[in-house]
Motif scaffolding. Structure first.
Motif, PDB file in Angstrom:
ATOM      1  N   MET A  25      22.986  38.771  26.544  1.00 34.93           N
ATOM      2  CA  MET A  25      22.503  40.064  27.029  1.00 34.93           C
ATOM      3  C   MET A  25      21.008  40.260  26.789  1.00 34.93           C
ATOM      4  O   MET A  25      20.308  40.855  27.609  1.00 34.93           O
ATOM      5  CB  MET A  25      23.273  41.197  26.361  1.00 34.93           C
ATOM      6  CG  MET A  25      24.730  41.263  26.775  1.00 34.93           C
ATOM      7  SD  MET A  25      24.924  41.544  28.542  1.00 34.93           S
ATOM      8  CE  MET A  25      23.947  43.012  28.735  1.00 34.93           C
ATOM      9  N   ASP A  26      20.520  39.763  25.680  1.00 32.93           N
ATOM     10  CA  ASP A  26      19.120  39.982  25.310  1.00 32.93           C
ATOM     11  C   ASP A  26      18.146  39.150  26.134  1.00 32.93           C
ATOM     12  O   ASP A  26      16.936  39.379  26.072  1.00 32.93           O
ATOM     13  CB  ASP A  26      18.908  39.657  23.819  1.00 32.93           C
ATOM     14  CG  ASP A  26      19.571  40.666  22.896  1.00 32.93           C
ATOM     15  OD1 ASP A  26      19.946  41.757  23.388  1.00 32.93           O
ATOM     16  OD2 ASP A  26      19.735  40.359  21.700  1.00 32.93           O
ATOM     17  N   ASN A  27      18.655  38.190  26.890  1.00 36.95           N
ATOM     18  CA  ASN A  27      17.760  37.233  27.538  1.00 36.95           C
ATOM     19  C   ASN A  27      17.964  37.116  29.048  1.00 36.95           C
ATOM     20  O   ASN A  27      17.738  36.062  29.636  1.00 36.95           O
ATOM     21  CB  ASN A  27      17.913  35.862  26.875  1.00 36.95           C
ATOM     22  CG  ASN A  27      17.409  35.849  25.447  1.00 36.95           C
ATOM     23  OD1 ASN A  27      16.201  35.891  25.206  1.00 36.95           O
ATOM     24  ND2 ASN A  27      18.318  35.839  24.494  1.00 36.95           N
ATOM     25  N   CYS A  28      18.388  38.216  29.681  1.00 36.50           N
ATOM     26  CA  CYS A  28      18.459  38.241  31.142  1.00 36.50           C
ATOM     27  C   CYS A  28      18.124  39.640  31.642  1.00 36.50           C
ATOM     28  O   CYS A  28      18.047  40.592  30.857  1.00 36.50           O
ATOM     29  CB  CYS A  28      19.810  37.778  31.658  1.00 36.50           C
ATOM     30  SG  CYS A  28      21.194  38.856  31.264  1.00 36.50           S
ATOM     31  N   THR A  29      17.918  39.745  32.936  1.00 38.70           N
ATOM     32  CA  THR A  29      17.511  41.009  33.554  1.00 38.70           C
ATOM     33  C   THR A  29      18.694  41.800  34.069  1.00 38.70           C
ATOM     34  O   THR A  29      18.776  43.024  33.904  1.00 38.70           O
ATOM     35  CB  THR A  29      16.543  40.732  34.720  1.00 38.70           C
ATOM     36  OG1 THR A  29      15.466  39.926  34.255  1.00 38.70           O
ATOM     37  CG2 THR A  29      16.009  42.037  35.312  1.00 38.70           C
ATOM     38  N   LYS A  68      20.113  54.545  30.737  1.00 38.31           N
ATOM     39  CA  LYS A  68      20.845  53.929  29.626  1.00 38.31           C
ATOM     40  C   LYS A  68      22.034  54.791  29.185  1.00 38.31           C
ATOM     41  O   LYS A  68      23.110  54.271  28.864  1.00 38.31           O
ATOM     42  CB  LYS A  68      19.904  53.706  28.449  1.00 38.31           C
ATOM     43  CG  LYS A  68      20.532  53.012  27.240  1.00 38.31           C
ATOM     44  CD  LYS A  68      20.978  51.607  27.580  1.00 38.31           C
ATOM     45  CE  LYS A  68      21.192  50.769  26.314  1.00 38.31           C
ATOM     46  NZ  LYS A  68      22.204  51.334  25.399  1.00 38.31           N
ATOM     47  N   ARG A  82      13.672  32.265  28.033  1.00 39.43           N
ATOM     48  CA  ARG A  82      12.836  33.397  27.645  1.00 39.43           C
ATOM     49  C   ARG A  82      11.689  32.970  26.718  1.00 39.43           C
ATOM     50  O   ARG A  82      10.611  33.558  26.742  1.00 39.43           O
ATOM     51  CB  ARG A  82      13.685  34.456  26.948  1.00 39.43           C
ATOM     52  CG  ARG A  82      14.427  35.380  27.912  1.00 39.43           C
ATOM     53  CD  ARG A  82      13.475  36.450  28.431  1.00 39.43           C
ATOM     54  NE  ARG A  82      14.194  37.490  29.153  1.00 39.43           N
ATOM     55  CZ  ARG A  82      14.124  37.694  30.443  1.00 39.43           C
ATOM     56  NH1 ARG A  82      13.366  36.896  31.192  1.00 39.43           N
ATOM     57  NH2 ARG A  82      14.783  38.680  31.012  1.00 39.43           N
ATOM     58  N   GLY A 139      24.000  31.674  26.031  1.00 37.79           N
ATOM     59  CA  GLY A 139      22.983  32.401  25.294  1.00 37.79           C
ATOM     60  C   GLY A 139      21.852  31.503  24.830  1.00 37.79           C
ATOM     61  O   GLY A 139      20.676  31.887  24.857  1.00 37.79           O
ATOM     62  N   GLU A 164      18.027  31.971  26.038  1.00 36.68           N
ATOM     63  CA  GLU A 164      17.017  32.167  24.995  1.00 36.68           C
ATOM     64  C   GLU A 164      15.872  31.162  25.156  1.00 36.68           C
ATOM     65  O   GLU A 164      14.688  31.521  25.011  1.00 36.68           O
ATOM     66  CB  GLU A 164      17.664  32.016  23.627  1.00 36.68           C
ATOM     67  CG  GLU A 164      16.723  32.297  22.457  1.00 36.68           C
ATOM     68  CD  GLU A 164      17.444  32.165  21.142  1.00 36.68           C
ATOM     69  OE1 GLU A 164      17.437  33.136  20.364  1.00 36.68           O
ATOM     70  OE2 GLU A 164      18.023  31.079  20.876  1.00 36.68           O
ATOM     71  N   ASP A 215      25.417  38.941  22.266  1.00 34.32           N
ATOM     72  CA  ASP A 215      24.091  39.571  22.213  1.00 34.32           C
ATOM     73  C   ASP A 215      23.028  38.656  22.809  1.00 34.32           C
ATOM     74  O   ASP A 215      22.134  39.106  23.520  1.00 34.32           O
ATOM     75  CB  ASP A 215      23.708  39.894  20.760  1.00 34.32           C
ATOM     76  CG  ASP A 215      24.316  41.207  20.279  1.00 34.32           C
ATOM     77  OD1 ASP A 215      24.346  42.170  21.068  1.00 34.32           O
ATOM     78  OD2 ASP A 215      24.750  41.261  19.121  1.00 34.32           O
ATOM     79  N   LYS A 216      23.139  37.372  22.514  1.00 39.87           N
ATOM     80  CA  LYS A 216      22.106  36.437  22.954  1.00 39.87           C
ATOM     81  C   LYS A 216      22.063  36.328  24.475  1.00 39.87           C
ATOM     82  O   LYS A 216      20.981  36.213  25.077  1.00 39.87           O
ATOM     83  CB  LYS A 216      22.320  35.058  22.315  1.00 39.87           C
ATOM     84  CG  LYS A 216      21.137  34.115  22.480  1.00 39.87           C
ATOM     85  CD  LYS A 216      21.376  32.789  21.770  1.00 39.87           C
ATOM     86  CE  LYS A 216      21.290  32.950  20.274  1.00 39.87           C
ATOM     87  NZ  LYS A 216      21.321  31.612  19.589  1.00 39.87           N
ATOM     88  N   SER A 255      24.038  47.844  29.448  1.00 41.00           N
ATOM     89  CA  SER A 255      24.728  48.257  28.235  1.00 41.00           C
ATOM     90  C   SER A 255      26.020  47.464  28.128  1.00 41.00           C
ATOM     91  O   SER A 255      26.759  47.336  29.108  1.00 41.00           O
ATOM     92  CB  SER A 255      25.036  49.761  28.277  1.00 41.00           C
ATOM     93  OG  SER A 255      25.736  50.157  27.109  1.00 41.00           O
TER      94      SER A 255
END
Length: 492
Positions: free
Chosen positions: A146-150, A252, A123, A116, A120, A143-144, A187
């Motif tokens: 998941m939040d920073n990849c496609t 989603k 990104r 992560g 991060e 979360d980190k 998700s």
């Protein structure tokens, strides 16, 4: 089109005393620049699949680093930066996409979420960079990450024999998204389950059910990828444990529905994810009564493939005490013993205090060597190429290696940690494992890749080590609570 392809992998056992410094990565596999491309192109790794896709797309390929170390304690900040900085420098220079071969359970001195933290940082340099990620089945998803990849996917097999396939699957999703053919939506979620690695083999229940659900979901319209992670319970971090990630084409609600369906089933199966122990002496006695070999004896608590020291002699001592014959051991880590055997030379009789060189303060154990007398049968440099279905085509570096032959046992002794997932751990030193009556393997599940086809029976031997499946020996401080089985929970 310029595509960054990199590998940065480590499974961190926070209870392990083994330090993951840069030298440890170099001992296993650490390549920079063009050397990374040469080492992994054409292999059965996600990295190899990424290269194949990039070449087919006519892209310019940049490979700043391909590095992996045998699981152990936390990665040093220096080692982390050696790998991460090489990747970040390429991102700063400008690329059109990144395809990353990561693990998902890396803990470093300065961060509990190595993957992560890396994503991060990428990104922060390029917020819109398309990024595909493959992760190990033992990933602890955050979360980190998941939040920073496609788009993200994990292995569906343990032992991990589908690394190439999942790399190709998620790499194609990324390229299709860049071409406007799909719009990846992800998700994810985790459940209050800290399942044990020894119960995550995908050929068996309960993991087989979750994998089947993922495969069935991927046949549903709009589902691009679905992964059920077993997690890695020996990383004492907040998000350790079972999780699920679903990637859909712009839907989603569909991703959420599939995610919740699989997570609910994982929770229903929670009791099956916990290993039940059997006294060591009873299992060895059972093995002694088995006449057809090879019988595979798993010294799973001392599995370096999950961060163990690989020099605990408890199981070997019990097998010798009960008089099992025609045994081969793969492998004991003891560089000092190898050096003594090199000095003595092939054919010499030697008495060694073998193993037991490492204390394990996190589980209250001290190293206990075992004194053995035998013959130096073989000396090698420990290098060979994997021909089996896991890590296919990858070169192994066991370091200076020796075989000690006693009256009823041949012990492979290595200078670098190596889990025996391929028969090459024996054949490279002149042992034909298929003709042995017993094989002691310091492994949990990965042994199946190379040894399941020859094993006539398999027994788990509950010895000592920091990959123990006895939660009573482990002191958890960071993992989210309540969590099963550390806590009794009536509802998810």
């Amino acid at each position: 089109m310029r595509i960054l392809i990199a590998m940065m992998k480590h499974e961190t056992n926070t209870f392990s005393p083994i330090v993951a410094d840069w030298q440890r990565f170099q001992d296993w596999s650490a390549y920079l620049g063009e050397d990374a491309l040469k080492a992994y192109e054409g292999t059965g790794m996600p990295f190899g699949a990424y290269v194949e896709l990039a070449r087919a797309a006519g892209a310019e390929i940049i490979t700043p680093v391909a590095a992996e170390a045998m699981p152990s304690g936390p990665v040093t900040e220096h080692a982390f930066n050696m790998m991460a900085d090489a990747i970040l420098e390429v991102v700063r220079d400008g690329v059109d996409a990144a395809m990353l071969d990561l693990h998902g359970a890396m803990v470093a001195e300065h961060t509990d979420d190595g993957e992560g933290t890396l994503l991060e940082k990428i990104r922060q340099i390029d917020p819109d960079l398309p990024i595909a990620v493959t992760l190990d089945l033992h990933c602890n998803l955050t979360d980190k990450i998941m939040d920073n990849c496609t788009a993200l996917i994990g292995y569906k097999t343990y032992p991990h024999v589908d690394m190439y396939e999942v790399g190709k699957q998620i790499g194609e999703v990324l390229l299709d998204s860049m071409a406007g053919k799909v719009t990846p939506v992800m998700s994810w979620g985790n459940t209050q389950l800290l399942s044990q690695t020894l119960r995550q083999g995908t050929d068996n229940e309960p993991m087989a059910t979750l994998i089947r659900m993922c495969e069935e979901a991927e046949q549903e319209p709009g589902v691009l990828a679905a992964t059920a992670f077993g997690g890695f319970a020996l990383a004492d971090i907040r998000d350790a444990g079972n999780s699920v990630i679903v990637v859909t084409d712009g839907d989603k609600a569909k991703a959420d529905e599939v995610r919740d369906r699989i997570l609910a089933r994982a929770w229903d199966l929670r009791e099956d994810f916990i290993y039940e122990h059997t006294p060591l002496e009873d299992q060895v006695a059972k093995a002694k009564d088995m006449t057809e070999g090879p019988v595979l004896l798993l010294d799973h608590a001392d599995n370096c493939g999950s961060g163990a020291t690989q020099d605990v002699m408890t199981v070997i001592e019990e097998v010798l005490r009960q008089g099992l014959e025609d045994v081969a051991v793969g492998a004991v880590w003891d560089p000092a013993a190898v050096q003594e055997m090199q000095k003595a030379g092939v054919g010499s009789t030697i008495t060694l205090k073998l193993g037991g060189k490492t204390d394990m303060p996190q589980i209250g154990e001290v190293g206990e060597p075992l004194t053995l007398t035998g013959t130096v049968k073989t000396l090698t440099n420990g290098e060979w190429i994997v021909r089996g279905p896991m890590y296919t085509g990858v070169k192994v570096f066991m370091g200076p290696t020796a075989v000690l032959e006693t009256e009823n046992m041949e012990i492979v002794i290595v200078s670098n940690h190596h889990e025996p997932w391929d028969t090459g751990v024996f054949t490279s030193v002149g042992i034909q494992p298929e003709y042995k009556r017993y094989l002691i393997l310091k492994s949990r599940i990965h042994y199946r890749a190379g040894f399941a086809p020859i094993g006539k029976a398999t027994l788990t031997l509950d010895g000592k080590g920091v990959t123990t499946s006895d939660n009573n020996l482990l002191r958890y401080e960071k993992v989210r609570r309540p969590i099963y089985p550390l806590d009794l929970i009536n509802e998810a």
